[in-house]
Design a protein around this motif. Structure first.
Motif, mmCIF file in Angstrom:
data_model
loop_
_atom_site.group_PDB
_atom_site.id
_atom_site.type_symbol
_atom_site.label_atom_id
_atom_site.label_comp_id
_atom_site.label_asym_id
_atom_site.label_seq_id
_atom_site.Cartn_x
_atom_site.Cartn_y
_atom_site.Cartn_z
ATOM 1 N N UNK A 136 30.365 60.001 46.234
ATOM 2 C CA UNK A 136 30.675 58.789 45.631
ATOM 3 C C UNK A 136 31.829 58.504 44.649
ATOM 4 N N UNK A 137 32.310 59.440 44.290
ATOM 5 C CA UNK A 137 33.643 59.473 43.699
ATOM 6 C C UNK A 137 34.748 59.085 44.703
ATOM 7 N N UNK A 138 34.559 59.867 45.813
ATOM 8 C CA UNK A 138 35.411 59.423 46.836
ATOM 9 C C UNK A 138 35.458 57.990 47.438
ATOM 10 N N UNK A 143 37.508 52.345 47.522
ATOM 11 C CA UNK A 143 37.424 51.161 47.098
ATOM 12 C C UNK A 143 38.347 50.671 45.955
ATOM 13 N N UNK A 144 38.735 51.370 45.134
ATOM 14 C CA UNK A 144 39.263 50.996 43.866
ATOM 15 C C UNK A 144 40.535 49.970 44.084
ATOM 16 N N UNK A 145 41.416 50.455 44.993
ATOM 17 C CA UNK A 145 42.519 49.430 45.285
ATOM 18 C C UNK A 145 41.943 47.956 45.920
ATOM 19 N N UNK A 146 40.975 48.087 46.601
ATOM 20 C CA UNK A 146 40.409 46.800 47.184
ATOM 21 C C UNK A 146 39.884 45.881 46.236
ATOM 22 N N UNK A 147 39.102 46.554 45.301
ATOM 23 C CA UNK A 147 38.522 45.805 44.097
ATOM 24 C C UNK A 147 39.585 45.227 43.123
ATOM 25 N N UNK A 148 40.647 45.878 42.989
ATOM 26 C CA UNK A 148 41.663 45.416 42.264
ATOM 27 C C UNK A 148 42.123 44.225 42.883
ATOM 28 N N UNK A 149 42.266 44.134 44.025
ATOM 29 C CA UNK A 149 42.762 43.018 44.911
ATOM 30 C C UNK A 149 41.696 41.907 44.607
ATOM 31 N N UNK A 160 39.177 42.784 49.695
ATOM 32 C CA UNK A 160 38.334 42.817 48.681
ATOM 33 C C UNK A 160 36.735 42.562 49.182
ATOM 34 N N UNK A 161 36.422 41.357 49.834
ATOM 35 C CA UNK A 161 35.200 41.050 50.318
ATOM 36 C C UNK A 161 34.811 42.034 51.420
ATOM 37 N N UNK A 162 35.768 42.400 52.181
ATOM 38 C CA UNK A 162 35.576 43.310 53.154
ATOM 39 C C UNK A 162 35.145 44.619 53.041
ATOM 40 N N UNK A 163 35.806 45.153 51.779
ATOM 41 C CA UNK A 163 35.394 46.360 51.443
ATOM 42 C C UNK A 163 33.975 46.394 50.688
ATOM 43 N N UNK A 164 33.599 45.146 49.995
ATOM 44 C CA UNK A 164 32.209 45.331 49.525
ATOM 45 C C UNK A 164 31.021 44.935 50.787
ATOM 46 N N UNK A 165 31.534 44.473 51.557
ATOM 47 C CA UNK A 165 30.768 44.233 52.948
ATOM 48 C C UNK A 165 30.375 45.443 53.625
ATOM 49 N N UNK A 269 49.240 48.436 63.663
ATOM 50 C CA UNK A 269 50.369 48.660 62.662
ATOM 51 C C UNK A 269 49.861 49.231 61.374
ATOM 52 N N UNK A 270 48.587 49.474 61.205
ATOM 53 C CA UNK A 270 47.796 49.934 59.920
ATOM 54 C C UNK A 270 48.267 51.410 59.663
ATOM 55 N N UNK A 271 48.870 51.680 58.425
ATOM 56 C CA UNK A 271 49.447 52.790 57.825
ATOM 57 C C UNK A 271 48.410 53.095 56.726
ATOM 58 N N UNK A 272 47.594 54.284 56.749
ATOM 59 C CA UNK A 272 46.812 54.462 55.880
ATOM 60 C C UNK A 272 47.518 54.881 54.594
ATOM 61 N N UNK A 273 46.648 54.589 53.408
ATOM 62 C CA UNK A 273 47.339 54.801 51.953
ATOM 63 C C UNK A 273 46.952 56.132 51.540
ATOM 64 N N UNK A 274 47.723 56.414 50.415
ATOM 65 C CA UNK A 274 47.491 57.906 50.050
ATOM 66 C C UNK A 274 45.731 57.866 49.194
ATOM 67 N N UNK A 275 45.810 56.907 48.545
ATOM 68 C CA UNK A 275 44.409 56.965 47.918
ATOM 69 C C UNK A 275 43.192 56.867 49.231
ATOM 70 N N UNK A 276 43.483 56.251 50.085
ATOM 71 C CA UNK A 276 42.403 56.275 51.200
ATOM 72 C C UNK A 276 42.239 57.347 51.644
ATOM 73 N N UNK A 277 43.277 58.315 51.793
ATOM 74 C CA UNK A 277 43.161 59.678 52.608
ATOM 75 C C UNK A 277 42.509 60.495 51.495
ATOM 76 N N UNK A 278 42.877 60.679 50.270
ATOM 77 C CA UNK A 278 42.330 61.346 49.226
ATOM 78 C C UNK A 278 40.929 61.263 49.051
#
Length: 312
Positions: A136-138, A143-149, A160-165, A269-278
């Protein structure tokens, strides 16, 4: 599973093939666009998944038997949970980069552990609880960057809504897994698959008055293809478990993130972010540990049962 049926290489091959087909399904759905309501997407996914499933069962001469059930309400509950999960997942898929949606979906097995403890009163020891907590920490890292948005853009933030969905989809999928565990005690796999697709198609039709849109020929073809890919993927997934143990096959589910990143980069054309990979690495590590613990516990239960059985 009979000893003669065990063929790990074949089981793993079928599992990886099912992962690729599910990704093709997701690619078709995402390519159709974000303007199509989730309920309409879910209808195509469920209805056209029935085509390859019914053809396969007819080929096996098992079609009549697939419709026999002693627990129609159980299938209905599984269908409601599954179709709500699917709808939430599809909403998230079309509003998020595909790798993010895939990674957040990995929270489902974590949720299943929680619901197994709460609803089925299964004994979950400290090792698995620790794995769920770490997993859940992962999820929070992803999630955190999406919730910031979401905070910055309000509920108008599509990511943000997509992440919550997708998280809602993971929770519902975890509950659906528990319902499936109860059904497999007395119901055949084919019966569970068929009734899920039928329930999904019928329930999705109830969203028709809430704004289905006119589809172009291309969008229609993509959604039909997505449904068929989903149905064939389900068949290969089911077949994979006939040839190898769950603990052998389950880790290969995580190959979807590697393939998904490649597809998402080429197609969208999506490039994964560092936080997403971690975050994904943390969630996958927790998931694999849970699979390992389930395997060890399964071996312990078999050993105990064998020791308690009179030998003659």
């Amino acid at each position: 599973m009979s000893v003669a049926a065990i063929n790990p290489i074949r089981g793993i091959s079928f599992k990886v093939l099912s992962v690729m087909l599910f990704l093709m399904m997701q690619t078709c759905i995402k390519s159709a666009g974000a303007d199509i309501p989730a309920g309409q997407i879910t209808f195509f996914r469920s209805a056209f998944a029935l085509v390859p499933i019914l053809i396969y069962l007819a080929w096996l001469k098992d079609l009549p038997g697939a419709f026999y059930t002693r627990h129609p309400f159980g299938h209905f509950k599984r269908g409601v949970l599954g179709i709500l999960s699917m709808a939430c997942g599809f909403y998230g898929l079309v509003h998020l980069p595909m790798p993010d949606a895939i990674a957040l979906g990995y929270a489902s097995p974590l949720m299943a552990v929680i619901f197994a403890a709460v609803l089925l009163r299964e004994q979950v020891r400290v090792y698995r609880w620790t794995a769920v907590f770490v997993g859940m920490i992962g999820v929070i890292v992803i999630l955190f960057p999406k919730l910031t948005l979401l905070r910055e853009g309000g509920f108008g933030s599509s990511e943000g809504m997509g992440a919550l969905s997708v998280m809602a989809a993971a929770v519902l999928a975890g509950m659906a897994m528990i319902q499936v565990r109860q059904l497999v005690v007395s119901e055949k796999t084919a019966t569970i698959v068929v009734y899920f697709s039928i329930t999904g198609a019928v329930l999705s039709l109830f969203t028709l008055p809430f704004g289905w849109v006119s589809l172009s020929a291309t969008d229609t073809a993509l959604l039909i293809a997505g449904g068929i890919f989903g149905g064939v993927a389900q068949l290969f997934l089911t077949e994979s478990y006939r040839h190898a143990e769950v603990s052998t096959i389950a880790p290969f589910e995580y190959s979807s993130i590697i393939i998904g990143i490649g597809i998402s980069y080429v197609m969208f054309g999506d490039i994964p972010t560092f936080t997403m990979l971690v975050g994904t690495a943390i969630v996958i590590s927790a998931g694999i540990f849970i699979i390992y613990r389930e395997h060890r516990l399964g071996l312990s239960r078999k050993a105990s049962k064998k020791a308690s059985t009179p030998q003659g």
